[in-house]
Structure formats: structure tokens, C-alpha cells
Design a protein around this motif. Structure first.
Motif, PDB file in Angstrom:
ATOM      1  N   LYS A   1      -2.012  -9.840   3.486  1.00  0.00           N
ATOM      2  CA  LYS A   1      -2.552  -8.837   2.560  1.00  0.00           C
ATOM      3  C   LYS A   1      -3.596  -7.967   3.249  1.00  0.00           C
ATOM      4  CE  LYS A   1      -1.952 -11.350  -1.785  1.00  0.00           C
ATOM      5  NZ  LYS A   1      -2.688 -11.954  -2.927  1.00  0.00           N
TER       6      LYS A   1
ATOM      7  N   GLN B   1      -3.390  -3.891   4.054  1.00  0.00           N
ATOM      8  CA  GLN B   1      -4.444  -2.969   3.628  1.00  0.00           C
ATOM      9  C   GLN B   1      -4.968  -2.160   4.813  1.00  0.00           C
ATOM     10  OE1 GLN B   1      -4.955  -2.715   0.421  1.00  0.00           O
ATOM     11  NE2 GLN B   1      -6.370  -1.035   0.677  1.00  0.00           N
ATOM     12  N   LYS B   2      -5.128  -2.806   5.943  1.00  0.00           N
ATOM     13  CA  LYS B   2      -5.603  -2.120   7.158  1.00  0.00           C
ATOM     14  C   LYS B   2      -4.610  -1.048   7.599  1.00  0.00           C
ATOM     15  CE  LYS B   2      -8.029  -4.164  10.463  1.00  0.00           C
ATOM     16  NZ  LYS B   2      -9.177  -3.330  10.668  1.00  0.00           N
TER      17      LYS B   2
ATOM     18  N   LYS C   1      -2.735   0.708   5.728  1.00  0.00           N
ATOM     19  CA  LYS C   1      -2.858   1.839   4.804  1.00  0.00           C
ATOM     20  C   LYS C   1      -4.177   2.589   4.993  1.00  0.00           C
ATOM     21  CE  LYS C   1      -1.352  -1.154   1.623  1.00  0.00           C
ATOM     22  NZ  LYS C   1      -1.106  -1.758   0.316  1.00  0.00           N
ATOM     23  N   GLU C   2      -5.260   1.857   5.106  1.00  0.00           N
ATOM     24  CA  GLU C   2      -6.577   2.490   5.139  1.00  0.00           C
ATOM     25  C   GLU C   2      -6.959   3.046   6.510  1.00  0.00           C
ATOM     26  OE1 GLU C   2      -9.362  -0.347   3.633  1.00  0.00           O
ATOM     27  OE2 GLU C   2      -8.612  -0.173   1.577  1.00  0.00           O
TER      28      GLU C   2
ATOM     29  N   PRO D   1       1.157   4.012   1.198  1.00  0.00           N
ATOM     30  CA  PRO D   1       1.277   2.730   0.487  1.00  0.00           C
ATOM     31  C   PRO D   1       2.722   2.352   0.157  1.00  0.00           C
ATOM     32  CG  PRO D   1      -0.551   3.979  -0.383  1.00  0.00           C
ATOM     33  CD  PRO D   1       0.174   4.896   0.579  1.00  0.00           C
TER      34      PRO D   1
END
Length: 71
Positions: A45, A49-50, A52-53, A59
Motif C-alpha cells: 500500500k 501511494q509513493k 502516485k504521489e 491513480p
């Protein structure tokens, strides 16, 4: 013979990013035949997230497969 290539000027983050890339991130904590893991799902998870950010993955281009039951 070595050829020196000058850098390409004025590239934006979109030009060198991963906005059109796809990722499949898999995290499995529980196995029937192997010892249970404790952080595979949470690590997957965090990695998704990394992507995407920090790396600009869309996403909808990051697919996460995470274990919810024993496999």
C-alpha cells in the motif's frame, strides 16, 4: 570511441515522468504453506501511494492486489 550527447533542455516533469505508466503492486501477508508475513500488505500500500504521489503515476494506473484471506 565515446560520443558525448548534450542534455535536452527544458524538460518538464511530465516529459520525464511516469504519467502514462502502469503498475501492478501485490501484497500478500497470509499463506497456508509458509509463515505469515506482517508487513507485505502495508508495504505494498505504501509503495503504491509513493508511485502516485512522488512518481506521478495516475491513480487509475496503479492496480493493487492485496491479500484479505489465506491463500
Amino acid at each position: 570511441m565515446v560520443k558525448i550527447v548534450p542534455p535536452i533542455p527544458n524538460l518538464s516533469d511530465e516529459d520525464i515522468g511516469y504519467s502514462e505508466s502502469w503498475a501492478l503492486v501485490i501484497g500478500i501477508d497470509n499463506y497456508l504453506s509458509y509463515p505469515h508475513l506482517r508487513t507485505a500488505v502495508s508495504g505494498a500500500k505504501a509503495f503504491a501511494q509513493k508511485l502516485k504521489e512522488e512518481f506521478g503515476f495516475k491513480p487509475e494506473h496503479v492496480i493493487e492486489l492485496l491479500s484479505l484471506i489465506h491463500i
